[in-house]
Structures are given as C-alpha cells and as structure tokens.
Design a protein around this motif. Sequence first.
Motif, PDB file in Angstrom:
ATOM      1  N   GLY A  64       0.515  -1.561  -0.237  1.00 22.96           N
ATOM      2  CA  GLY A  64      -0.129  -0.317  -0.144  1.00 22.96           C
ATOM      3  C   GLY A  64       0.793   1.140   0.078  1.00 22.96           C
ATOM      4  N   ASP A  65       0.098   2.506  -0.322  1.00 20.59           N
ATOM      5  CA  ASP A  65       0.856   3.991  -0.127  1.00 20.59           C
ATOM      6  C   ASP A  65       1.082   4.005   1.698  1.00 20.59           C
ATOM      7  OD1 ASP A  65       1.755   5.994  -0.439  1.00 20.59           O
ATOM      8  OD2 ASP A  65      -0.044   7.419  -0.286  1.00 20.59           O
ATOM      9  N   LEU A  66       2.451   3.132   1.670  1.00 17.17           N
ATOM     10  CA  LEU A  66       2.944   3.846   3.072  1.00 17.17           C
ATOM     11  C   LEU A  66       3.892   4.746   3.012  1.00 17.17           C
ATOM     12  CD1 LEU A  66       2.570   0.094   3.099  1.00 17.17           C
ATOM     13  CD2 LEU A  66       4.841   0.295   4.449  1.00 17.17           C
ATOM     14  N   THR A  67       4.301   5.030   4.928  1.00 15.14           N
ATOM     15  CA  THR A  67       5.092   6.677   4.754  1.00 15.14           C
ATOM     16  C   THR A  67       6.721   5.897   4.256  1.00 15.14           C
ATOM     17  OG1 THR A  67       5.211   6.211   7.015  1.00 15.14           O
ATOM     18  CG2 THR A  67       3.189   7.713   5.916  1.00 15.14           C
ATOM     19  N   ALA A  68       7.169   7.122   4.279  1.00 18.29           N
ATOM     20  CA  ALA A  68       8.884   7.189   4.788  1.00 18.29           C
ATOM     21  C   ALA A  68       9.449   6.633   5.762  1.00 18.29           C
ATOM     22  CB  ALA A  68       9.739   8.100   4.072  1.00 18.29           C
TER      23      ALA A  68
ATOM     24  N   GLU B  27       6.745   4.141   7.757  1.00 17.38           N
ATOM     25  CA  GLU B  27       6.661   2.679   6.953  1.00 17.38           C
ATOM     26  C   GLU B  27       7.272   1.937   6.078  1.00 17.38           C
ATOM     27  OE1 GLU B  27       1.980   4.264   8.291  1.00 17.38           O
ATOM     28  OE2 GLU B  27       2.696   4.535   6.182  1.00 17.38           O
ATOM     29  N   THR B  28       7.456   2.325   5.593  1.00 17.00           N
ATOM     30  CA  THR B  28       8.938   1.886   4.406  1.00 17.00           C
ATOM     31  C   THR B  28       9.948   1.547   5.122  1.00 17.00           C
ATOM     32  OG1 THR B  28       7.595   3.133   2.422  1.00 17.00           O
ATOM     33  CG2 THR B  28       9.535   2.158   2.211  1.00 17.00           C
ATOM     34  N   GLN B  29      10.701   2.587   6.097  1.00 15.37           N
ATOM     35  CA  GLN B  29      11.887   2.011   6.440  1.00 15.37           C
ATOM     36  C   GLN B  29      11.757   1.140   7.675  1.00 15.37           C
ATOM     37  OE1 GLN B  29      13.182   4.702   9.449  1.00 15.37           O
ATOM     38  NE2 GLN B  29      15.713   4.197   9.179  1.00 15.37           N
ATOM     39  N   GLY B  30      10.064   1.121   8.496  1.00 16.71           N
ATOM     40  CA  GLY B  30      10.227  -0.293   9.080  1.00 16.71           C
ATOM     41  C   GLY B  30       9.909  -1.187   9.015  1.00 16.71           C
ATOM     42  N   ARG B  31       9.473  -1.228   7.449  1.00 17.90           N
ATOM     43  CA  ARG B  31       8.992  -2.761   7.544  1.00 17.90           C
ATOM     44  C   ARG B  31      10.571  -3.826   6.535  1.00 17.90           C
ATOM     45  NH1 ARG B  31       5.888  -2.731   1.286  1.00 17.90           N
ATOM     46  NH2 ARG B  31       7.654  -1.001   0.616  1.00 17.90           N
TER      47      ARG B  31
ATOM     48  N   ASP C  84      19.349   3.029  16.495  1.00 15.39           N
ATOM     49  CA  ASP C  84      18.922   4.380  16.549  1.00 15.39           C
ATOM     50  C   ASP C  84      17.639   4.149  16.780  1.00 15.39           C
ATOM     51  OD1 ASP C  84      21.999   5.276  16.430  1.00 15.39           O
ATOM     52  OD2 ASP C  84      21.222   5.506  13.690  1.00 15.39           O
ATOM     53  N   LYS C  85      17.552   5.394  17.751  1.00 14.50           N
ATOM     54  CA  LYS C  85      15.484   5.760  17.679  1.00 14.50           C
ATOM     55  C   LYS C  85      14.752   5.762  17.232  1.00 14.50           C
ATOM     56  CE  LYS C  85      12.699   8.113  21.213  1.00 14.50           C
ATOM     57  NZ  LYS C  85      11.724   7.539  20.836  1.00 14.50           N
ATOM     58  N   ALA C  86      14.879   6.672  16.161  1.00 13.14           N
ATOM     59  CA  ALA C  86      14.790   6.399  15.168  1.00 13.14           C
ATOM     60  C   ALA C  86      14.615   5.392  14.332  1.00 13.14           C
ATOM     61  CB  ALA C  86      14.989   7.704  13.163  1.00 13.14           C
ATOM     62  N   GLU C  87      14.848   4.951  13.912  1.00 15.27           N
ATOM     63  CA  GLU C  87      14.685   3.295  14.015  1.00 15.27           C
ATOM     64  C   GLU C  87      13.605   2.681  13.998  1.00 15.27           C
ATOM     65  OE1 GLU C  87      19.089   1.192  11.112  1.00 15.27           O
ATOM     66  OE2 GLU C  87      19.304   1.697  13.609  1.00 15.27           O
ATOM     67  N   LEU C  88      13.909   2.620  15.560  1.00 16.31           N
ATOM     68  CA  LEU C  88      12.573   1.724  16.475  1.00 16.31           C
ATOM     69  C   LEU C  88      11.502   2.858  16.543  1.00 16.31           C
ATOM     70  CD1 LEU C  88      15.283   1.068  19.807  1.00 16.31           C
ATOM     71  CD2 LEU C  88      14.842  -0.279  17.921  1.00 16.31           C
ATOM     72  N   ASP C  89      11.585   3.878  16.095  1.00 16.85           N
ATOM     73  CA  ASP C  89       9.974   4.668  15.784  1.00 16.85           C
ATOM     74  C   ASP C  89       9.539   3.730  14.795  1.00 16.85           C
ATOM     75  OD1 ASP C  89      10.317   5.530  18.098  1.00 16.85           O
ATOM     76  OD2 ASP C  89      11.469   7.322  17.181  1.00 16.85           O
ATOM     77  N   ALA C  90      10.438   3.646  13.515  1.00 20.37           N
ATOM     78  CA  ALA C  90       9.893   2.943  11.477  1.00 20.37           C
ATOM     79  C   ALA C  90       9.583   1.854  12.130  1.00 20.37           C
ATOM     80  CB  ALA C  90      11.311   3.335  11.060  1.00 20.37           C
ATOM     81  N   ILE C  91      10.338   0.542  13.060  1.00 24.17           N
ATOM     82  CA  ILE C  91      10.110  -0.692  13.407  1.00 24.17           C
ATOM     83  C   ILE C  91       8.356  -0.514  13.614  1.00 24.17           C
ATOM     84  CG2 ILE C  91       9.892  -2.580  14.601  1.00 24.17           C
ATOM     85  CD1 ILE C  91      12.405  -2.118  14.085  1.00 24.17           C
TER      86      ILE C  91
ATOM     87  N   ALA D 240       5.948   2.371  14.005  1.00 21.44           N
ATOM     88  CA  ALA D 240       4.981   2.743  12.839  1.00 21.44           C
ATOM     89  C   ALA D 240       4.469   1.895  11.254  1.00 21.44           C
ATOM     90  CB  ALA D 240       6.015   4.006  11.872  1.00 21.44           C
ATOM     91  N   TYR D 241       5.556   1.251  11.053  1.00 24.53           N
ATOM     92  CA  TYR D 241       5.193  -0.276  10.888  1.00 24.53           C
ATOM     93  C   TYR D 241       3.941  -1.745  11.303  1.00 24.53           C
ATOM     94  CZ  TYR D 241       5.574  -5.543   8.948  1.00 24.53           C
ATOM     95  OH  TYR D 241       5.069  -6.329   8.495  1.00 24.53           O
ATOM     96  N   ILE D 242       4.539  -1.188  12.747  1.00 22.91           N
ATOM     97  CA  ILE D 242       3.570  -2.731  13.798  1.00 22.91           C
ATOM     98  C   ILE D 242       2.506  -1.848  13.535  1.00 22.91           C
ATOM     99  CG2 ILE D 242       2.738  -3.502  16.178  1.00 22.91           C
ATOM    100  CD1 ILE D 242       6.212  -4.257  15.604  1.00 22.91           C
TER     101      ILE D 242
END
Length: 294
Positions: A182-186, A188-192, A277-284, A286-288
């Motif tokens: 689907g149309d994931l945000t940047a 969410e895409t990183q988290g995926r 990095d916290k930003a990477e954990l935040d991305a995960i 967002a993906y979940i």
Amino acid sequence: MNRLGRVVLALAIVGGTLGWYVTRPVTLPETVSERLTGDAQAGERIFLAAGCASCHMGTEDDADPLVLSGGAQFETHFGTFYAPNISPDRDHGIGGWTQADFLDAVMRGVSPQGQHYYPAFPYTSYAKADPQDMADLYEYMMTLPADATPSRDHDLGFPFNIRRSVGVWKALFMTRDWAVTGDLTAEETQGRYLAEALAHCAECHTPRNALGGMDRARWLEGAPNPSGSGRIPAIVGDDFSWTAFDISAYLETGFTPSFDVAGGSMSKVIANLGQLDKAELDAIAAYILRAADE
C-alpha cells in the motif's frame, strides 16, 4: 515393453526431471556479488538489526554475543535444529566463505556446497534485504572472534532429513514480496524493511501451516512457540493496544507498558535492537501499527 509401459516410463522420466529442476538450489546471479564492496562499520548495524547473535552466540550463561559458536537448540515437530557456528573460523565456521557464498546462504538459503539450508534459518526474510547490506554484514562478521566449536548436526527423521525436499518447500513458500503493502509513509517503509527483512519479526510472530510455511493471511497474529512451551504473542489485532511510543520503548528497554520485562528469546532480540537509533525503533513501531490496518 508394451505401449502403456512406455507411456508410464516416459511420464516418470518427465516427472522426475521436472521435480529435480524445481527442487534445485538456486543461487544469486554472480554479478550481484561482483559489484559489491562490503563495509564492516556499516555491517555492525545490520548485525544488530538482523539479530545474528540471538541464535548463534554460545549457550553458556556468560557467552559473549560476538562469539558466534552456535549450539542453541530449536525443537519443532519436524525435528530438532541446532544453530551452527558462524564465527570466522575457517574449519568450523564461515571463515572460508567468500562474499558470494555468504549472500547465497543468507538470501537464498543455499550452502557453499550447493545444498539447501533448512528454513529454521530465516533466509526467507533476509531474501528481501538489500544485497549491499548483506555484503556489509559479511565484512563485519569477518572481524569477529573465530571459534573452533564444531557445529552439531540437526536431528531430523525421514523425510525431513532429505535436504533436496527443501526445494519443494521453497517453491511453495519462499517469496520476496512484502507482506504489508500500500501507500506507506517513508517511516513505515523504513520500518517494513527493518521488521520484515532484517529483524524477521514474522518468523516468530506469524502462525505457520502444517508444512511450516508462514500464514501470510494472519501476519503477526501470534503463534505457538516452536519449542512447545507457551505462545509467541500477537503484535497486531484487537488484543494488542500498544501505542507507537510503547512499541519503540519496549524495543529499546525491554519494558512493557505495564512495566513487565521481556524474557526468553525476546530479551536477546532486544539486546540487539535496543542498540539501533531511536528513529529506527520508531520506524519499526510505525510499521507494526500499519500492519494492524492491513
């Protein structure tokens, strides 16, 4: 031989040839590895995200997570699998592997000897990874301490001890398609990428069918623990009410919103992911939360 016999023989030959072709180990094109130069410093982050130490560190209570001597035991209804030595030891580890060997192993599940690896090794998830990340991981792992502990053979009965049959399993269940689309945000895409490819969250949190293939229709809905002890929880659905902050904080600290502490194999996962990095954990996180809406 009568006509019917010749037809049966011909069909058997055709079927056998087709089966041999379908079950063959398929490696990456040689050009993939040829164009890559790994970076050990970048590979450290991939090592943490991929959780290599979670399964491959030694089994002693004081085991060093950077000494990948293997030995962890995984009991399933197919048999018992043992994590191999993947330290840079040339005789008992992967010290004699080339970068191409490594990429074929982690992204295609094929050994340097041209045999299938069993999918207890999560190459079905790593198959989605960027080959550059895997080349970086290879370079980093070659800087780790070598250990001469021999790998232990898996304890599998017939027919699961026939490695060639894994080719059928791969044909049925191995895919490089993303589960959440689907149309994931940047973010969410990183988290995926982190969750589906590197951290391979679904390998434990998604139920499997009778042949061990992930039930993608019930993505991240929880599953029986392969060891037979307890259940791995769902991280989507009505019973999962964590916020993005809750998820990110849990992956960093191991504390749940109710101040319980992660235990078992998840504690090892967090020991690795918590260093990202916290930003990477935040991305995960967002993906979940996005996965829950699929």
